[in-house]
Structure formats: structure tokens, C-alpha cells
Scaffold this active site. Structure first.
Site: not given
Ligand code: PBG
Length: 323
Positions: A117, A119, A127, A192, A202, A214, A230, A245
Site C-alpha cells: 500500500c 499510505c 493510499c 476491506k 494510523r 478513505r 469485492e 478486515k
Molecule cells: C493500509 C493498511 C491499514 C491497515 C492495514 N493496512 C490502514 C488503513 O487502511 O488505513 C490497518 C490495520 C490495523 O488497523 O491494524 N496500508
């Protein structure tokens, strides 16, 4: 005649004979935050017990996880440099790429997964590639392919795109195949959600967006059918493992995917889920071990083969104590 379901609950040996669901450390993936430098173990306020580690510290951590029988790790990098195009995300000597090399050498038993990713690498914390306040899909996918390839070249066992751009699984598959990584599996963060439960992450990964949110790419928590769609699209695009997730708030989605598709399923018990349990346990409001085990069992019962959880190491240590 009375139906007496309690007969099989009378003793622990009977209960254990008829227990339907189990969790074992080999099914768990420990997320790790990697920072530049040496000798770094930085605590994260909102995630007690979790630290950001530098590569040298990772070596010991990985060996401990392997020794405890944890299945694998997923890596998140905090680069020293961020820019609009996330160029630090695909450097051969980038923070994650070096971490992969260290862990593969220190603990070859672990499955090393990398989060793909942008971000953590963009100055604005989004992202993807942003123009005029919009996150652009296809230019982002191009960069994601470079990132996935750089992780593969570093020696990752699996790549896990978590950005929720359209078409990224197919594109990453093609990019890997073209470069000789036909054997490398893709774990897709396929369903997600735009969740409040990512808050502590974050903070841990310094990846909060500088403006906006997001919701233009992550799923609306209200949408079950779209979430299933999805994941099924990602399966068609060639994902090897699908993921839901966060975990506990979306067990219905997990259950549905279990019924609709034969791919292995993962679920990510995210930072906010961890923080809630930890905070309550620290106040003595919940019995930590029992509460955590109950959540992991629930996630497995709903249909997950694999669980990404910040409790992986603790859980494995508890199992060890019991044995
Ligand atoms: C994006 C990513 C996120 C998480 C895993 N990969 C953050 C987001 O989408 O803002 C979150 C994982 C967590 O909260 O434990 N790289």
C-alpha cells in the site's frame, strides 16, 4: 424424554472431545511495524505491548515468533522519507525490503508477508497517487505493481495489497508473472471496510491521511453484498487468499465468503480491536486471555483459516504455558 445437551458438557475431557473449532499458533500472522535505524523499540501509546522495531531488533523478534510456532508475519514499513509519489515504497534497500531479508535469514520457518500500500509512503498519507484531491486508480495500480515486485525481489513469501484500488490483484499478478514470480501467492485485502477501528494503526504507522478519508476506495460498513462482490472479483483476478478486515464487526461477510468460495480465507483483527481488548484488560474489566481466545475462536468459527492479529505472539506463548 428430555433432550439433554448438557451431557457432553459435564467434564473438560468430554468438552474437548466434541469441540468444533480450534485455534493454533501456526494459523496466526503477527503484524510488525518496521522503522529505520538501529536498536529501535518504540512503544505505541494506543497499542500497549506493540512496538515499532528497527531491522536489528526484528531479528530477535522473528526468532521468538518462529520458536513459539507462530505461522508468519506481515510487515508495515515506516520510511524516513515520504513524498507525493511514494517513491520510498519500492526501493531495493527500502525499510520493508531490508526487513524481509533480515527475517528470512533469521527465521526461515516464518511465512513473510508484505503489506502492499502507499499510505505509509506518501506525504499526504493517502493510499494512492492524488491529483486535484482525487485518488487516481490506474496510476496507483502501476506504483503498487512496482512495490509488490520489489518485495518479491527482496524475498517475501507472499504479497498483500491493502489499498482497495480496482484491478490491482490482476495487475500485480501479471507484473509478478512477467518477472518470474509465478510461484508467489497474493493475499488480497479483498473486503476491506472504511473502519474507525484502524485508528491506532494510523498512529503506529504514521499513515493518517492529511486531508479527507478513505471512503472513496474502502467499503461502506453498511454494504454486505458489495463486500462479497469485492472479494469474489479479487478471486477471479487471481488472488490466492481472500481477506476480510476488520474481523469481529464483519463476521457475517466472512461466513458468506466461506459458503460462496473455496479459497483460503483470512481475517484481520485490526489495531482498534486489539486496543479495545487491551484497554479493558489493563483496567481489569476483562480477563485478557479468555476474551482474546474467544474472539479468535469466533473468527475461526465464522470461516477464517488464517487470522492476522496483534495477539499472535501472546496467544502462542499462552499455548506454550499450557502444554
Ligand atoms: C493500509 C493498511 C491499514 C491497515 C492495514 N493496512 C490502514 C488503513 O487502511 O488505513 C490497518 C490495520 C490495523 O488497523 O491494524 N496500508
Amino acid at each position: 424424554m428430555t433432550i439433554r445437551l448438557r451431557r457432553l458438557r459435564l467434564t473438560e475431557k468430554l468438552r474437548s472431545l466434541v469441540r468444533e473449532t480450534t485455534v493454533s499458533p501456526r494459523q496466526l500472522i503477527q503484524p510488525l511495524f518496521v522503522v529505520e535505524g538501529k536498536g529501535q523499540r518504540q512503544p505505541i501509546d494506543s497499542m500497549p505491548g506493540i512496538e515499532r522495531l528497527s531491522a536489528d531488533e526484528l531479528e530477535r523478534e522473528a526468532q521468538e515468533l518462529a520458536e513459539l510456532g507462530v505461522g508468519g508475519v506481515i510487515l508495515f514499513g515506516l520510511p524516513a522519507h515520504k513524498d507525493e509519489e511514494a517513491t520510498s515504497a519500492y526501493q531495493p534497500d527500502g525499510v520493508v525490503q531490508r526487513a524481509v531479508q533480515v527475517i528470512k535469514k533469521a527465521a526461515p520457518q516464518l511465512v513473510v508477508i508484505t503489506d502492499v500500500c502507499l499510505c505509509e509512503y506518501t506525504s499526504h498519507g493517502h493510499c494512492g497517487i492524488v491529483r486535484d484531491g482525487m485518488i487516481l486508480n490506474d496510476p496507483t495500480v502501476e506504483v503498487l505493481c512496482r512495490v509488490a515486485l520489489s518485495h518479491a525481489e527482496a524475498g517475501a513469501d507472499m504479497v498483500a495489497p491493502s489499498d482497495m484500488m480496482d484491478g490491482r490483484v490482476a495487475a500485480i499478478r501479471a507484473a509478478l508473472d512477467e518477472s518470474g514470480f509465478t510461484h508467489l501467492p497474493i493475499l488480497s485485502y479483498s473486503s476491506k471496510f472504511a473502519s474507525a477501528f484502524y485508528g491506532p494503526f494510523r498512529d503506529a504507522a504514521h499513515s493518517a491521511p492529511a486531508f479527507g478519508d478513505r471512503r472513496s476506495h474502502q467499503l461502506d460498513p453498511a454494504n454486505f453484498r458489495e463486500a462479497v462482490r469485492e472479494s469474489l472479483v479479487d478471486a477471479q483476478e487471481g488472488a490466492d487468499i481472500l481477506m476480510v478486515k476488520p474481523a469481529l464487526p464483519y463476521l457475517d461477510v466472512l461466513r458468506e465468503l466461506r459458503a460462496r468460495c473455496d479459497l483460503p480465507l483470512a481475517a484481520y483483527q485490526v489495531s482498534g480491536e486489539y486496543a479495545m481488548l487491551k484497554a479493558a484488560a489493563q483496567r481489569g474489566w476483562l480477563e485478557e486471555r479468555r476474551a482474546v481466545e474467544e474472539t479468535l475462536i469466533s473468527i475461526r468459527r465464522a470461516g477464517a483459516d488464517i487470522i492476522l492479529t496483534y495477539f499472535a505472539k501472546d496467544f502462542a506463548a499462552w499455548c506454550r504455558k499450557n502444554a
